[in-house]
Write an enzyme that holds these catalytic residues in place. Sequence first.
Site, mmCIF file in Angstrom:
data_model
loop_
_atom_site.group_PDB
_atom_site.id
_atom_site.type_symbol
_atom_site.label_atom_id
_atom_site.label_comp_id
_atom_site.label_asym_id
_atom_site.label_seq_id
_atom_site.Cartn_x
_atom_site.Cartn_y
_atom_site.Cartn_z
ATOM 1 N N ASP A 138 36.846 43.554 37.327
ATOM 2 C CA ASP A 138 35.698 42.804 36.828
ATOM 3 C C ASP A 138 34.535 43.005 37.797
ATOM 4 O OD1 ASP A 138 33.873 40.872 35.909
ATOM 5 O OD2 ASP A 138 35.446 39.521 35.262
ATOM 6 N N GLY A 140 34.951 43.635 40.979
ATOM 7 C CA GLY A 140 35.413 44.595 41.978
ATOM 8 C C GLY A 140 35.705 43.973 43.330
#
Length: 218
Positions: A138, A140
């Site tokens: 998402d 990261g």
Amino acid sequence: MATRSPGVVISDDEPGYDLDLFCIPNHYAEDLERVFIPHGLIMDRTERLARDVMKEMGGHHIVALCVLKGGYKFFADLLDYIKALNRNSDRSIPMTVDFIRLKSYCNDQSTGDTKVIGGDDLSTLTGKNVLIVEDIIDTGKTMQTLLSLVRQYNPKMVKVASLLVKRTPRSVGYKPDFVGFEIPDKFVVGYALDYNEYFRDLNHVCVISETGKAKYKA
């Protein structure tokens, strides 16, 4: 150096598929908007990812590290394909598995605060080719935190395979090495991806409805 593929790119205006076209458990019938990625497509893409992983990492002992809980279905299916390639190849390599559990979501939002709440002794990763298997990237931030942790144990190589990568303005810019699908900024569930522990028992990746979010909100 291998060029990173974005995976199968699903556009922002992709409508998905009507729920009535697939077998959906009755207890979720009112909680989903659409089927977004059918199970068969997931499996076909996973088979190709297994080949890509073996091509890039198959020269040395691989430790496959599953990020629980959401990654377990993708992990199991990816490893089945890798093992099939391994046993049918003239040059096979040993492969072991480890597990780690992280927590970074409440309801449909990434909290940004990643907690390691379970896992084996990661010292077994030292000197190995490590394949981290995740369900979704998402922002990261979670993966960056995990990579920092794993690299403390001096593996020979670290690569990341993620079934999904989300296009979101909240991204820190991290991209995994192996990507199944790049998807729009929608909250998806199914194929072991959850919303507060629900929906892991769906075969398909689906878009959750507002009704579903309200029903299962923590």
